[in-house]
Design an enzyme around this catalytic site. Structure first.
Site, PDB file in Angstrom:
ATOM      1  N   CYS A   1      50.348  37.226  25.848  1.00 42.55           N
ATOM      2  CA  CYS A   1      50.503  36.949  24.419  1.00 42.55           C
ATOM      3  C   CYS A   1      50.803  35.463  24.272  1.00 42.55           C
ATOM      4  CB  CYS A   1      51.675  37.754  23.866  1.00 42.55           C
ATOM      5  SG  CYS A   1      51.509  39.508  24.138  1.00 42.55           S
TER       6      CYS A   1
ATOM      7  N   ARG B   1      44.670  33.406  23.867  1.00 42.56           N
ATOM      8  CA  ARG B   1      45.579  34.195  24.725  1.00 42.56           C
ATOM      9  C   ARG B   1      45.666  35.643  24.274  1.00 42.56           C
ATOM     10  NH1 ARG B   1      49.058  31.285  27.908  1.00 42.56           N
ATOM     11  NH2 ARG B   1      50.552  32.984  27.953  1.00 42.56           N
TER      12      ARG B   1
ATOM     13  N   TRP C   1      48.541  40.295  22.708  1.00 46.62           N
ATOM     14  CA  TRP C   1      47.505  40.946  23.518  1.00 46.62           C
ATOM     15  C   TRP C   1      48.208  42.158  24.088  1.00 46.62           C
ATOM     16  CZ3 TRP C   1      42.382  40.203  24.188  1.00 46.62           C
ATOM     17  CH2 TRP C   1      41.758  40.873  25.237  1.00 46.62           C
TER      18      TRP C   1
ATOM     19  N   ASN D   1      56.594  37.083  25.335  1.00 48.86           N
ATOM     20  CA  ASN D   1      55.379  37.193  26.146  1.00 48.86           C
ATOM     21  C   ASN D   1      55.823  37.632  27.521  1.00 48.86           C
ATOM     22  OD1 ASN D   1      52.812  36.975  27.287  1.00 48.86           O
ATOM     23  ND2 ASN D   1      53.213  34.872  27.926  1.00 48.86           N
ATOM     24  N   GLY D   2      55.226  38.721  28.032  1.00 47.06           N
ATOM     25  CA  GLY D   2      55.568  39.190  29.381  1.00 47.06           C
ATOM     26  C   GLY D   2      55.669  40.711  29.387  1.00 47.06           C
TER      27      GLY D   2
ATOM     28  N   GLU E   1      28.881  41.678  44.342  1.00 45.92           N
ATOM     29  CA  GLU E   1      29.572  40.912  43.295  1.00 45.92           C
ATOM     30  C   GLU E   1      29.404  39.407  43.525  1.00 45.92           C
ATOM     31  OE1 GLU E   1      30.585  41.433  40.497  1.00 45.92           O
ATOM     32  OE2 GLU E   1      31.884  39.739  40.036  1.00 45.92           O
TER      33      GLU E   1
ATOM     34  N   LYS F   1      27.687  36.948  40.774  1.00 47.77           N
ATOM     35  CA  LYS F   1      28.336  35.716  40.277  1.00 47.77           C
ATOM     36  C   LYS F   1      27.375  34.537  40.398  1.00 47.77           C
ATOM     37  CE  LYS F   1      31.183  36.819  38.190  1.00 47.77           C
ATOM     38  NZ  LYS F   1      30.950  38.191  38.107  1.00 47.77           N
TER      39      LYS F   1
ATOM     40  N   GLU G   1      24.331  34.831  37.904  1.00 48.97           N
ATOM     41  CA  GLU G   1      24.554  34.680  36.460  1.00 48.97           C
ATOM     42  C   GLU G   1      25.104  33.303  36.110  1.00 48.97           C
ATOM     43  OE1 GLU G   1      27.363  37.382  34.745  1.00 48.97           O
ATOM     44  OE2 GLU G   1      28.614  37.433  36.503  1.00 48.97           O
TER      45      GLU G   1
ATOM     46  N   HIS H   1      16.033  47.069  57.830  1.00 48.54           N
ATOM     47  CA  HIS H   1      15.081  47.936  57.099  1.00 48.54           C
ATOM     48  C   HIS H   1      14.318  47.161  56.046  1.00 48.54           C
ATOM     49  CE1 HIS H   1      16.859  51.348  59.156  1.00 48.54           C
ATOM     50  NE2 HIS H   1      18.047  50.874  58.848  1.00 48.54           N
TER      51      HIS H   1
ATOM     52  N   LYS I   1      29.249  38.208  26.604  1.00 46.30           N
ATOM     53  CA  LYS I   1      30.480  38.627  27.273  1.00 46.30           C
ATOM     54  C   LYS I   1      30.624  40.143  27.236  1.00 46.30           C
ATOM     55  CE  LYS I   1      34.246  38.442  29.477  1.00 46.30           C
ATOM     56  NZ  LYS I   1      34.151  38.251  30.947  1.00 46.30           N
TER      57      LYS I   1
HETATM   58  C1  AGP Z   1      30.040  40.197  34.895  1.00 45.25           C
HETATM   59  O1  AGP Z   1      30.223  38.858  35.359  1.00 45.25           O
HETATM   60  C2  AGP Z   1      29.053  40.267  33.751  1.00 45.25           C
HETATM   61  N1  AGP Z   1      29.453  39.432  32.707  1.00 45.25           N
HETATM   62  C3  AGP Z   1      28.690  41.692  33.367  1.00 45.25           C
HETATM   63  O2  AGP Z   1      28.039  42.263  34.482  1.00 45.25           O
HETATM   64  C4  AGP Z   1      29.849  42.636  32.982  1.00 45.25           C
HETATM   65  O3  AGP Z   1      30.628  42.939  34.118  1.00 45.25           O
HETATM   66  C5  AGP Z   1      29.225  43.951  32.457  1.00 45.25           C
HETATM   67  O4  AGP Z   1      28.488  43.657  31.298  1.00 45.25           O
HETATM   68  C6  AGP Z   1      30.284  45.015  32.142  1.00 45.25           C
HETATM   69  O5  AGP Z   1      31.139  44.541  31.139  1.00 45.25           O
HETATM   70  P1  AGP Z   1      32.495  45.382  30.863  1.00 45.25           P
HETATM   71  O6  AGP Z   1      33.320  45.275  32.094  1.00 45.25           O
HETATM   72  O7  AGP Z   1      33.124  44.697  29.688  1.00 45.25           O
HETATM   73  O8  AGP Z   1      32.117  46.789  30.581  1.00 45.25           O
END
Ligand code: AGP
Length: 609
Positions: A2, A27, A74, A100-101, A482, A486, A489, A505, A604
């Protein structure tokens, strides 16, 4: 996380505090509130949603108050609503607190205070603080706050004002950030610099256990031994946008560096194995339901899906529950075989991902129990799940998910451990060892982050490459996925994550002297296997970048580059191994001139199918 702001001086407190809260909106923003002392009365306003709603609620008020506190929330305890919005007051509405905490022992304190006759109006942990201060208040707010904080366990940055001490603003810092802004006959407290940077560039960074008493004519700081002390006044030359990123170039880098704190925040108050029922109460699922579960089905997308793949290892090896993990958009179109003995776990940072919401809804037709792991309180997925385990990572601004991922893993570790205890699969010795290793992770992450320069060297060598391969085995296979995601993207480089055993394979045909291959090779039961995969890559001139456990000399001979992470339990390595891969993607993206906080084509939160 927060945001709190406090002011005492000669300006209109409401204006200063609202401006400060607006600048802290990154925040958290599910509700906000402000309290000012004016002509012998306490004026409190609170509003759900973004700060603009509080602003609108106050727009017709003409205030001349010059002392007050404000808060932007938050939520971690208690849903986002006006009753749970800060500030909170004592029974007589004479003392006000913003916080906050996380107060870990708030339930026990709340019971004590209720038995003493205190009346609670919210579900928050914060409200116990103001009633504790009321319990000790005998006219001097500073002494009452000092007595109250001695009872608190957890993390707290506080702002406190009192009607009976209208010329005093109190700030407290313990394991949650709080800065003091120094003006001319005016003083500020804030969770972060951006809140008041437009009023002053002079800041004191309080230390843990510090308490500051602010008056227009000056201030006193008391250290954790209650001794008056001096703290350095720092001159901050950041502009406000830089300040929102705490001086980091991008939100993504800031969020990578927040992970030791956000992991600690996520397990804080949830690792008292003695009182397992408290854990299940908070998550809102009864141990009896877990006893009855004979299968776990995990659904998620993107990075959250990768967390779910690691979850499969944890729930099977620690909890002893057969588990499958599916991509949300695939799961919902299968001919599902689910029943009331299935626990469906939906993992989502935003809680708004359409491809995860749909299977959650679909699965309910089969009578499954649903549990979500989510970072946003009150989001769709949390509202539609029977139970929710909230990560406590604060808003994740960077589109590429970093701190939310490690927050999700932390949630999975705790759920797997507690399910294992309920199922009688986990011994007390194992749980103590497991928790002990988990408690060391934040410190281990700091040591990895301190070696960022090593990653920069590797990024500089390979940022012009057009392809990468990431290899891992066991719980490190999802980390390979993962790490590749990263890089994809953030830098738009084609990168693939693969189970190392699958190389022969097919993918081994890709290997040549131009292909960087990131191999996750920390110790564990498949270590020898990954070593032989590395030799297969080297034999074909591939470039090997290994992630290995400190002390592993053997890996050096087989790799072109080695990045070492601290040794830990095999199942906990994913929490550490992902950090260098996040940094590698970030630095390659920056070197390629990419918009790392908002990469092209990405959102996002993907709220459409
Ligand atoms: C992750 O870096 C991406 N931005 C994307 O794959 C994300 O993880 C995916 O859209 C799922 O989002 P969520 O965790 O909000 O459900």
């Amino acid at each position: 996380m927060c945001g709190i702001v406090g002011y005492i001086g000669n300006k209109v407190a409401t204006e200063v505090i609202l401006e400060g809260l607006r600048r802290l909106e990154y925040r958290g923003y599910d509700s906000s509130g402000i309290a000012v002392i004016e002509n012998g009365s306490l004026k409190i306003s609170r509003a759900v949603g973004k700060i603009i709603n509080l602003q609108n609620a106050l727009q017709n008020e003409k205030s001349s108050a010059t002392v007050g506190v404000g808060h932007i929330r938050w939520a971690t305890h208690g849903k986002p609503c006006e009753e749970n919005a800060h500030p909170h007051t004592d029974c007589n509405k004479k003392i006000v607190v913003v916080h906050n905490g996380i107060i870990e022992n708030y339930r026990q304190l709340k019971q004590e205070l209720i038995s003493e006759g205190h009346r609670f109006l919210s579900e928050t942990d914060t409200e116990v603080i103001v009633h504790l201060i009321e319990r000790y208040f005998k006219g001097d707010i500073l002494l009452a706050v000092k007595a109250a904080v001695k009872k608190l366990k957890g993390a707290y940055a506080l702002g406190v004002v009192s009607l009976d001490n209208p010329d005093v603003l109190i700030g407290v810092r313990y394991d949650a950030p709080l800065v003091v802004g120094i003006g001319d006959n005016e003083y500020f407290i804030a969770s972060d610099i951006p809140a008041v940077l437009s009023y002053t560039k002079r800041f004191i960074f309080l230390e843990d256990g510090d308490m500051v008493e602010l008056k227009k004519e000056g201030y006193r700081i008391f250290d954790k031994k209650d001794q008056i002390c001096e703290r350095k006044i720092n001159k901050i030359e950041w502009d406000s946008l830089m300040a929102e990123k705490s001086g980091y170039k991008h939100f993504m880098l800031k969020e990578i560096f927040e992970q030791s704190q956000t992991i600690e925040d996520t397990f804080r108050g949830r690792i008292e194995v003695e009182d397992i029922n408290e854990f299940f109460n908070e998550v809102n699922i009864s141990p009896e339901i877990i006893k009855n579960i004979n299968r776990i089905s995990i659904v998620a997308c993107g990075t959250s899906y990768h967390a779910g793949l690691i979850g499969r290892f944890l729930f099977e090896s620690v909890s002893g529950i057969p588990t499958e993990t599916d991509i949300g958009s695939e799961f919902r179109y299968r001919d599902l075989i689910l029943n009331s003995q299935t626990l469906l776990i939906a993992i989502s940072q935003s809680g708004e991902t359409a491809d995860t919401i749909a299977p959650l809804r679909e699965s309910k037709k089969f009578g499954v129990k649903t549990l979500s792991i989510c970072n946003v309180m009150g989001s769709t997925i949390t509202r539609e799940s029977d139970a929710t385990f909230y990560t406590r990572c604060g808003p994740e601004i960077g589109v590429a998910s970093t701190k939310a991922f490690t927050g999700q893993l932390t949630a999975i570790y705790l759920l797997a451990l507690y399910f294992g205890i309920i199922k009688g699969k986990v011994t007390k010795e194992y749980s103590i060892k497991f928790i002990d290793s988990l408690l060391k992770i934040p410190r281990d992450i700091v040591s990895i982050l301190n070696k960022e320069q090593e990653i920069k060297v590797i990024a500089k060598k390979f940022f012009k490459k057009s392809d990468f391969l990431y290899l891992g085995r066991g719980p490190n296979y999802p980390i390979a996925l993962e790490g590749a995601l990263k890089l994809k993207e953030i830098s738009y480089i084609h990168a693939e994550g693969y189970p190392a055993g699958e190389m022969k394979h097919g993918p081994i045909a890709l290997i040549d002297e131009n292909l960087p291959v990131v191999c996750i090779a920390t110790d564990g039961k498949v270590y020898e296997k990954i070593l032989s995969n590395i030799e297969e890559v080297k034999a074909r001139e591939g470039i090997v970048i290994s992630i290995a456990a400190e002390g592993d000399e053997l890996i050096k001979e087989k790799s072109d580059f080695v990045f070492y992470v601290p040794k830990t339990e095999e199942l906990l390595y994913p929490l550490l191994n992902i950090i260098p891969l996040q940094l590698l993607a970030y630095h390659i993206g920056v070197l390629r001139g990419c918009d790392v906080d908002q990469p092209r084509n990405l959102a996002k939160s993907v709220t459409v199918e």
